[in-house]
Design a protein around this motif. Sequence first.
Motif, PDB file in Angstrom:
ATOM      1  N   LYS A  94       0.844  -1.197   0.000  1.00  0.00           N
ATOM      2  CA  LYS A  94       0.000   0.000   0.000  1.00  0.00           C
ATOM      3  C   LYS A  94       0.875   1.241   0.000  1.00  0.00           C
ATOM      4  O   LYS A  94       1.956   1.263   0.589  1.00  0.00           O
ATOM      5  N   THR A  95       0.396   2.296  -0.636  1.00  0.00           N
ATOM      6  CA  THR A  95       1.103   3.570  -0.626  1.00  0.00           C
ATOM      7  C   THR A  95       0.776   4.291   0.672  1.00  0.00           C
ATOM      8  O   THR A  95      -0.391   4.499   1.007  1.00  0.00           O
ATOM      9  N   LYS A  96       1.800   4.655   1.411  1.00  0.00           N
ATOM     10  CA  LYS A  96       1.648   5.378   2.671  1.00  0.00           C
ATOM     11  C   LYS A  96       2.309   6.732   2.530  1.00  0.00           C
ATOM     12  O   LYS A  96       3.275   6.902   1.792  1.00  0.00           O
ATOM     13  N   ARG A  97       1.802   7.704   3.287  1.00  0.00           N
ATOM     14  CA  ARG A  97       2.342   9.043   3.203  1.00  0.00           C
ATOM     15  C   ARG A  97       2.637   9.567   4.584  1.00  0.00           C
ATOM     16  O   ARG A  97       1.864   9.363   5.514  1.00  0.00           O
ATOM     17  N   ARG A  98       3.775  10.210   4.730  1.00  0.00           N
ATOM     18  CA  ARG A  98       4.128  10.877   5.976  1.00  0.00           C
ATOM     19  C   ARG A  98       4.618  12.267   5.596  1.00  0.00           C
ATOM     20  O   ARG A  98       5.743  12.412   5.108  1.00  0.00           O
ATOM     21  N   GLY A  99       3.764  13.247   5.796  1.00  0.00           N
ATOM     22  CA  GLY A  99       4.099  14.586   5.335  1.00  0.00           C
ATOM     23  C   GLY A  99       4.026  14.635   3.825  1.00  0.00           C
ATOM     24  O   GLY A  99       3.042  14.241   3.220  1.00  0.00           O
ATOM     25  N   MET A 100       5.117  15.102   3.219  1.00  0.00           N
ATOM     26  CA  MET A 100       5.138  15.192   1.759  1.00  0.00           C
ATOM     27  C   MET A 100       5.807  13.995   1.109  1.00  0.00           C
ATOM     28  O   MET A 100       5.835  13.883  -0.111  1.00  0.00           O
ATOM     29  N   THR A 101       6.374  13.091   1.869  1.00  0.00           N
ATOM     30  CA  THR A 101       7.077  11.952   1.286  1.00  0.00           C
ATOM     31  C   THR A 101       6.133  10.759   1.174  1.00  0.00           C
ATOM     32  O   THR A 101       5.269  10.548   2.016  1.00  0.00           O
ATOM     33  N   PHE A 102       6.326  10.007   0.120  1.00  0.00           N
ATOM     34  CA  PHE A 102       5.522   8.821  -0.140  1.00  0.00           C
ATOM     35  C   PHE A 102       6.407   7.586  -0.011  1.00  0.00           C
ATOM     36  O   PHE A 102       7.594   7.620  -0.292  1.00  0.00           O
ATOM     37  N   GLY A 103       5.798   6.494   0.384  1.00  0.00           N
ATOM     38  CA  GLY A 103       6.501   5.227   0.448  1.00  0.00           C
ATOM     39  C   GLY A 103       5.515   4.101   0.246  1.00  0.00           C
ATOM     40  O   GLY A 103       4.305   4.323   0.145  1.00  0.00           O
ATOM     41  N   LYS A 104       6.023   2.895   0.154  1.00  0.00           N
ATOM     42  CA  LYS A 104       5.158   1.733  -0.025  1.00  0.00           C
ATOM     43  C   LYS A 104       5.478   0.706   1.054  1.00  0.00           C
ATOM     44  O   LYS A 104       6.629   0.545   1.435  1.00  0.00           O
TER      45      LYS A 104
END
Length: 99
Positions: free
Chosen positions: A65-75
């Motif tokens: 799943k794509t997760k977001r913390r602030g402006m950065t995205f990760g999977k």
Amino acid sequence: MANIQYYDVILKPVITEKSMNAMADKKYTFLVHPEANKTQIKEAVEKMFEGTQVKSVNTMNLDGKTKRRGMTFGKTAKTKKAIVTLTEESKEIEIFDGL
């Protein structure tokens, strides 16, 4: 392909409302190693749980799943799920008895 032992194939059971209802039909859901194939999953279930006989194995690959913390995205990590159907004369899997 990696050399996977039978005790490394099954990572953990999946405990959801849908998977608990499927247990009435002797269908059990597990998270498995991403590189494990159906025959390895069948061998692992029959060796880890005494008295079980596997009728069929259905697998599905789940993307992270794509997760977001602030402006950065990760999977998150990719996973593989297996639905194991047991034969009618097979024993139940004891790990799910108390649930």
